[in-house]
Design a protein around this motif. Structure first.
Motif, PDB file in Angstrom:
ATOM      1  N   ILE A 148      12.367  10.015  -9.429  1.00  0.00           N
ATOM      2  CA  ILE A 148      13.272   8.700  -9.159  1.00  0.00           C
ATOM      3  C   ILE A 148      13.405   8.602  -7.501  1.00  0.00           C
ATOM      4  O   ILE A 148      13.337   7.566  -7.247  1.00  0.00           O
ATOM      5  CB  ILE A 148      14.517   8.866 -10.006  1.00  0.00           C
ATOM      6  N   TYR A 151       9.722   8.451  -5.588  1.00  0.00           N
ATOM      7  CA  TYR A 151       8.659   7.300  -5.755  1.00  0.00           C
ATOM      8  C   TYR A 151       9.579   6.011  -5.890  1.00  0.00           C
ATOM      9  O   TYR A 151       9.149   5.127  -5.711  1.00  0.00           O
ATOM     10  CB  TYR A 151       8.055   7.559  -7.226  1.00  0.00           C
ATOM     11  N   GLY A 152      10.873   6.081  -5.990  1.00  0.00           N
ATOM     12  CA  GLY A 152      11.804   5.021  -6.246  1.00  0.00           C
ATOM     13  C   GLY A 152      12.625   4.854  -5.115  1.00  0.00           C
ATOM     14  O   GLY A 152      13.320   3.657  -4.718  1.00  0.00           O
ATOM     15  N   GLU A 153      12.850   5.904  -4.119  1.00  0.00           N
ATOM     16  CA  GLU A 153      13.665   5.755  -3.008  1.00  0.00           C
ATOM     17  C   GLU A 153      15.155   5.449  -3.656  1.00  0.00           C
ATOM     18  O   GLU A 153      15.909   4.557  -2.966  1.00  0.00           O
ATOM     19  CB  GLU A 153      13.269   4.951  -1.964  1.00  0.00           C
ATOM     20  N   GLU A 154      15.457   5.939  -4.709  1.00  0.00           N
ATOM     21  CA  GLU A 154      16.802   5.656  -5.292  1.00  0.00           C
ATOM     22  C   GLU A 154      17.920   6.697  -4.881  1.00  0.00           C
ATOM     23  O   GLU A 154      17.619   8.100  -5.175  1.00  0.00           O
ATOM     24  CB  GLU A 154      16.735   5.657  -6.970  1.00  0.00           C
ATOM     25  N   THR A 199      15.687  -1.512 -11.221  1.00  0.00           N
ATOM     26  CA  THR A 199      14.416  -1.803 -10.486  1.00  0.00           C
ATOM     27  C   THR A 199      13.630  -0.390  -9.934  1.00  0.00           C
ATOM     28  O   THR A 199      12.468  -0.109  -9.989  1.00  0.00           O
ATOM     29  CB  THR A 199      14.599  -2.959  -9.151  1.00  0.00           C
ATOM     30  N   ARG A 200      14.421   0.127  -9.058  1.00  0.00           N
ATOM     31  CA  ARG A 200      13.964   1.387  -8.350  1.00  0.00           C
ATOM     32  C   ARG A 200      13.370   2.605  -9.366  1.00  0.00           C
ATOM     33  O   ARG A 200      12.548   3.280  -9.245  1.00  0.00           O
ATOM     34  CB  ARG A 200      14.750   1.894  -7.351  1.00  0.00           C
ATOM     35  N   THR A 201      14.123   2.701 -10.616  1.00  0.00           N
ATOM     36  CA  THR A 201      13.839   3.787 -11.571  1.00  0.00           C
ATOM     37  C   THR A 201      12.767   3.528 -12.287  1.00  0.00           C
ATOM     38  O   THR A 201      11.645   4.233 -12.406  1.00  0.00           O
ATOM     39  CB  THR A 201      15.073   3.807 -12.376  1.00  0.00           C
ATOM     40  N   GLN A 203      10.129   1.346 -11.084  1.00  0.00           N
ATOM     41  CA  GLN A 203       9.197   1.769 -10.103  1.00  0.00           C
ATOM     42  C   GLN A 203       8.630   2.977  -9.974  1.00  0.00           C
ATOM     43  O   GLN A 203       7.327   3.446 -10.090  1.00  0.00           O
ATOM     44  CB  GLN A 203       9.444   1.103  -8.625  1.00  0.00           C
ATOM     45  N   ALA A 204       9.418   3.874  -9.710  1.00  0.00           N
ATOM     46  CA  ALA A 204       9.254   5.344  -9.743  1.00  0.00           C
ATOM     47  C   ALA A 204       8.555   5.887 -10.937  1.00  0.00           C
ATOM     48  O   ALA A 204       7.583   6.660 -10.689  1.00  0.00           O
ATOM     49  CB  ALA A 204      10.694   6.097  -9.560  1.00  0.00           C
ATOM     50  N   HIS A 239       4.840  -2.379  -2.117  1.00  0.00           N
ATOM     51  CA  HIS A 239       5.919  -1.615  -1.773  1.00  0.00           C
ATOM     52  C   HIS A 239       5.605  -0.704  -0.618  1.00  0.00           C
ATOM     53  O   HIS A 239       4.805  -0.528  -0.230  1.00  0.00           O
ATOM     54  CB  HIS A 239       6.581  -1.078  -3.001  1.00  0.00           C
TER      55      HIS A 239
END
Length: 305
Positions: A148, A151-154, A199-201, A203-204, A239
């Protein structure tokens, strides 16, 4: 307004123009067929002797491709990591559209979106591999957090991973998109304006389960082998992780390389010539909001080995 199950191809004219396919007798490649918008546009420009090879991991995309009745066209049910299997210097133009198609997002059964409740799948190729639900059921919290975060920059990756592990222990594994979205929303305390906290999760997990960045790197390296001199490479990313890989790849191969151990030797010639970077027009973004983050980067293969 876009209707369900339709797809509007992003940067259609710009990408096809960049390939310089007009009247060409060469072989071209659409590495991500999707719903065929770019492929159909390329075919409309090729000479009768030209050829188009398309790739896609999604069985639904392959079924859509079967509707194209053109002897110059063929589709391969494979990811574009297989580009290197083409003959060296055999391709006049190569297009990669890295976005997922609207039918994939809008179909709840595919599990790509938190906007609809459905099985937590997210596989591009549903005929093989592990779904997100399967992976989350057994992955260690540290693994989940790394995915996460990377790949999601979370920022809240560790907290989300701990919440997934706690939920798994208390009530069993997460199996639907709504369950995951709800859990993330309860964990992420701050969010970007206008962006769902999940959103970020999402995507990741999609990028990870499909090995998207690894496949992109493999395909870019293969492009150096399969493109003819003056052949064009056109890549549309959506992205920052994808765009950074494409940008750095083109930059790396668009400069001469000097061997520091042999300071008087001739430098190795650059393998690519950067053509430019294109973003959607305001009119395109207004008509198709999903285009707003797209970036098209174009490069040309030189004659260097």
């Amino acid at each position: 307004m876009e209707t369900p199950w339709t797809h509007t191809t992003v940067l259609l004219e710009e990408a096809v123009d960049a390939l310089q396919a007009e009247g060409s007798r060469d072989t071209f490649v659409d590495a991500t067929f999707g719903r065929g918008g770019h492929s159909r546009a390329i075919l409309s420009r090729l000479a009768p002797e030209g050829r188009l090879i398309a790739y896609d991991k999604d069985a639904e995309a392959v079924a859509e491709a079967a509707r194209i009745e053109d002897a110059r066209f063929s589709i391969r049910h494979q990811g574009f990591r297989h580009l290197g299997e083409l003959a060296p210097a055999s391709v006049g133009g190569l297009l990669m559209d890295l976005g997922i198609s609207s039918p994939q997002i809008d179909n709840p059964a595919r599990g790509f979106s938190f906007r609809f409740d459905g099985p937590l799948d997210m596989r591009m190729d549903t005929t093989r591999g592990e779904s997100v639900a399967d992976w989350l059921a057994t992955a260690e919290p540290q693994q989940i957090a790394e995915v996460i975060r990377d790949y999601g920059e979370e920022r809240f990756a560790v907290q989300i991973a701990k919440a997934i592990a706690a939920r798994r222990q208390e009530r069993g594994p997460i199996s639907t998109t709504a369950e995951l979205a709800e859990l993330v929303a309860g964990t992420v305390k701050t969010r970007e304006p206008g962006q769902n906290p999940a959103t970020r999760t999402f995507q990741a997990l999609r990028i990870f389960i499909n090995a998207e960045l690894e496949e992109l790197q493999q395909a870019l390296e293969a492009s150096l082998s399969v493109l003819k001199p003056q052949g064009r490479l056109a890549v549309i990313s959506f992205h920052s992780l994808e765009d950074r890989i494409v940008k750095q790849f083109i930059a790396k191969h668009s400069r001469e390389v000097f061997d520091r151990r042999a300071p008087f030797a001739e430098p190795r010639e650059m393998k690519l010539r950067s053509i430019g970077r294109i973003k959607p027009s305001e009119a395109e973004v207004q008509g198709n909001p999903r285009a707003r983050s797209a970036i098209l980067r174009v490069a040309e293969r030189t004659g260097a080995a």
